[in-house]
Design a protein around this motif. Sequence first.
Motif, PDB file in Angstrom:
ATOM      1  N   MET A   1       0.854  -1.175   0.000  1.00  0.00           N
ATOM      2  CA  MET A   1       0.000   0.000   0.000  1.00  0.00           C
ATOM      3  C   MET A   1       0.897   1.235   0.000  1.00  0.00           C
ATOM      4  O   MET A   1       1.749   1.378   0.848  1.00  0.00           O
TER       5      MET A   1
ATOM      6  N   GLU B   1      -3.202  -0.433   8.146  1.00  0.00           N
ATOM      7  CA  GLU B   1      -1.879  -0.799   7.615  1.00  0.00           C
ATOM      8  C   GLU B   1      -0.921  -1.134   8.751  1.00  0.00           C
ATOM      9  O   GLU B   1      -0.157  -2.095   8.656  1.00  0.00           O
TER      10      GLU B   1
ATOM     11  N   ARG C   1      -1.640  -4.579   9.951  1.00  0.00           N
ATOM     12  CA  ARG C   1      -1.076  -5.574   9.034  1.00  0.00           C
ATOM     13  C   ARG C   1       0.416  -5.753   9.310  1.00  0.00           C
ATOM     14  O   ARG C   1       0.910  -6.877   9.402  1.00  0.00           O
TER      15      ARG C   1
ATOM     16  N   VAL D   1       6.261   1.475   3.018  1.00  0.00           N
ATOM     17  CA  VAL D   1       4.823   1.600   2.762  1.00  0.00           C
ATOM     18  C   VAL D   1       4.453   3.001   2.287  1.00  0.00           C
ATOM     19  O   VAL D   1       3.660   3.165   1.366  1.00  0.00           O
TER      20      VAL D   1
END
Length: 87
Positions: A1, A15, A18, A58
């Motif tokens: 992402m 996020e 995760r 990210v």
Amino acid sequence: MRDGALTSRESILAELQRIFVEQFELDVQAITLEAHLYHDLDIDSIDAVDLMVELKEVTGRKLDPETFKKVRTVGDVVDAVYDLLQG
């Protein structure tokens, strides 16, 4: 992402969840905004560096180490990433 998908604090939290699950093998239920990185999630200084590296991958941006030293909770990390992506 990439950072384009991280447009809200909620998407940043998702996020982070995760990352914590995949990188640190934590239970997603433990990763709340109020969770303390060191006391609740057992994230030590080496893990914090790994987290910064993962967040850079990210977001495509580097978190300021001085800012990151001030974070204590998952919510603090969310705010730091949100502020980074707004600036």
